[in-house]
Design a protein around this motif. Structure first.
Motif, mmCIF file in Angstrom:
data_model
loop_
_atom_site.group_PDB
_atom_site.id
_atom_site.type_symbol
_atom_site.label_atom_id
_atom_site.label_comp_id
_atom_site.label_asym_id
_atom_site.label_seq_id
_atom_site.Cartn_x
_atom_site.Cartn_y
_atom_site.Cartn_z
ATOM 1 N N TRP A 6 0.837 -1.200 0.000
ATOM 2 C CA TRP A 6 0.000 0.000 0.000
ATOM 3 C C TRP A 6 0.866 1.242 0.000
ATOM 4 N N HIS A 7 0.526 2.196 -0.874
ATOM 5 C CA HIS A 7 1.218 3.485 -0.939
ATOM 6 C C HIS A 7 0.165 4.583 -0.962
ATOM 7 N N ALA A 8 0.341 5.571 -0.134
ATOM 8 C CA ALA A 8 -0.621 6.667 -0.054
ATOM 9 C C ALA A 8 -0.552 7.535 -1.298
ATOM 10 N N GLY A 9 -1.673 8.178 -1.593
ATOM 11 C CA GLY A 9 -1.650 9.236 -2.579
ATOM 12 C C GLY A 9 -2.218 8.915 -3.947
ATOM 13 N N SER A 10 -2.292 7.680 -4.349
ATOM 14 C CA SER A 10 -2.793 7.415 -5.692
ATOM 15 C C SER A 10 -4.274 7.047 -5.654
ATOM 16 N N PRO A 11 -5.020 7.440 -6.696
ATOM 17 C CA PRO A 11 -6.428 7.055 -6.747
ATOM 18 C C PRO A 11 -6.547 5.535 -6.825
ATOM 19 N N ARG A 12 -7.564 5.006 -6.222
ATOM 20 C CA ARG A 12 -7.656 3.552 -6.119
ATOM 21 C C ARG A 12 -9.079 3.059 -6.250
ATOM 22 N N LEU A 13 -9.141 1.789 -6.589
ATOM 23 C CA LEU A 13 -10.337 1.004 -6.386
ATOM 24 C C LEU A 13 -10.108 0.310 -5.055
ATOM 25 N N ILE A 14 -10.924 0.617 -4.072
ATOM 26 C CA ILE A 14 -10.786 0.043 -2.732
ATOM 27 C C ILE A 14 -11.848 -1.039 -2.592
ATOM 28 N N VAL A 15 -11.391 -2.278 -2.508
ATOM 29 C CA VAL A 15 -12.291 -3.426 -2.472
ATOM 30 C C VAL A 15 -12.334 -3.975 -1.053
ATOM 31 N N VAL A 16 -13.528 -4.077 -0.485
ATOM 32 C CA VAL A 16 -13.709 -4.561 0.878
ATOM 33 C C VAL A 16 -14.384 -5.926 0.828
ATOM 34 N N THR A 17 -13.761 -6.905 1.481
ATOM 35 C CA THR A 17 -14.352 -8.239 1.588
ATOM 36 C C THR A 17 -14.427 -8.635 3.049
ATOM 37 N N ALA A 18 -15.647 -8.833 3.526
ATOM 38 C CA ALA A 18 -15.865 -9.374 4.870
ATOM 39 C C ALA A 18 -15.985 -10.889 4.714
ATOM 40 N N THR A 19 -15.265 -11.633 5.540
ATOM 41 C CA THR A 19 -15.256 -13.083 5.436
ATOM 42 C C THR A 19 -15.155 -13.685 6.829
ATOM 43 N N TYR A 20 -15.142 -15.003 6.889
ATOM 44 C CA TYR A 20 -14.961 -15.698 8.163
ATOM 45 C C TYR A 20 -14.228 -17.002 7.883
ATOM 46 N N PRO A 21 -13.504 -17.526 8.854
ATOM 47 C CA PRO A 21 -12.779 -18.782 8.638
ATOM 48 C C PRO A 21 -13.747 -19.955 8.433
ATOM 49 N N HIS A 22 -13.594 -20.659 7.325
ATOM 50 C CA HIS A 22 -14.382 -21.863 7.034
ATOM 51 C C HIS A 22 -13.644 -22.663 5.971
ATOM 52 N N SER A 23 -14.101 -23.858 5.711
ATOM 53 C CA SER A 23 -13.355 -24.776 4.842
ATOM 54 C C SER A 23 -13.216 -24.280 3.404
ATOM 55 N N ALA A 24 -14.139 -23.475 2.917
ATOM 56 C CA ALA A 24 -14.060 -22.982 1.543
ATOM 57 C C ALA A 24 -13.507 -21.563 1.446
ATOM 58 N N GLN A 25 -13.056 -21.009 2.563
ATOM 59 C CA GLN A 25 -12.616 -19.609 2.576
ATOM 60 C C GLN A 25 -11.493 -19.345 1.584
ATOM 61 N N ALA A 26 -10.451 -20.153 1.590
ATOM 62 C CA ALA A 26 -9.309 -19.921 0.694
ATOM 63 C C ALA A 26 -9.739 -19.988 -0.767
ATOM 64 N N ALA A 27 -10.591 -20.941 -1.102
ATOM 65 C CA ALA A 27 -11.059 -21.072 -2.488
ATOM 66 C C ALA A 27 -11.869 -19.842 -2.910
ATOM 67 N N LYS A 28 -12.756 -19.390 -2.028
ATOM 68 C CA LYS A 28 -13.580 -18.226 -2.347
ATOM 69 C C LYS A 28 -12.739 -16.957 -2.479
ATOM 70 N N LEU A 29 -11.791 -16.775 -1.573
ATOM 71 C CA LEU A 29 -10.919 -15.605 -1.659
ATOM 72 C C LEU A 29 -10.013 -15.681 -2.886
ATOM 73 N N SER A 30 -9.587 -16.875 -3.252
ATOM 74 C CA SER A 30 -8.759 -17.043 -4.456
ATOM 75 C C SER A 30 -9.528 -16.618 -5.707
ATOM 76 N N LEU A 31 -10.816 -16.946 -5.758
ATOM 77 C CA LEU A 31 -11.636 -16.506 -6.892
ATOM 78 C C LEU A 31 -11.736 -14.983 -6.929
ATOM 79 N N CYS A 32 -11.922 -14.370 -5.786
ATOM 80 C CA CYS A 32 -11.947 -12.900 -5.724
ATOM 81 C C CYS A 32 -10.611 -12.328 -6.193
#
Length: 111
Positions: A6-32
């Motif tokens: 992360w570097h301050a100052g540049s315009p960005r697309l800020i993507v927020v993902t709320a998640t929780y630990p579960h068996s498919a979490q890594a797969a779902k986050l990998s798709l994102c």
């Protein structure tokens, strides 16, 4: 929060993902992550509904090639509301500028 690339100052697309630990979490986050790949100005904020950040989510973020913040807030089991609020607070605290998009890891996305 743990942060990478992360570097301050540049315009960005800020993507927020709320998640929780579960068996498919890594797969779902990998798709994102694959949808966000190549977005040079994207900043991904992943907030887990947990007392501590999970190794699975940390590994996905570290291998994503994206700038990111990784937080753990909870556990609250409140449908991600507390986690999204924590991400918005981080955006205010860091004075981040850009378009904020809520990327749910349960949804399907096309590139």
């Amino acid at each position: 929060p743990s942060a990478c690339g992360w570097h301050a100052g540049s315009p960005r697309l800020i993507v927020v993902t709320a998640t929780y630990p579960h068996s498919a979490q890594a797969a779902k986050l990998s798709l994102c992550a694959s949808v966000l790949a190549g977005e040079a100005e994207a900043l991904w904020i992943v907030v887990e509904d947990a007392a501590n950040a999970s190794a699975a989510a940390s590994a996905v973020l570290a291998s994503s090639g994206l700038a990111y913040f990784h937080l753990a807030v909870g556990p609250s089991r409140a449908g991600g509301n507390l986690q999204r609020a924590a991400a918005l607070e981080l955006i205010r605290e860091k004075r981040l500028h850009g378009v904020v998009y809520q990327m749910d890891d349960d949804n399907q996305y096309d590139r």
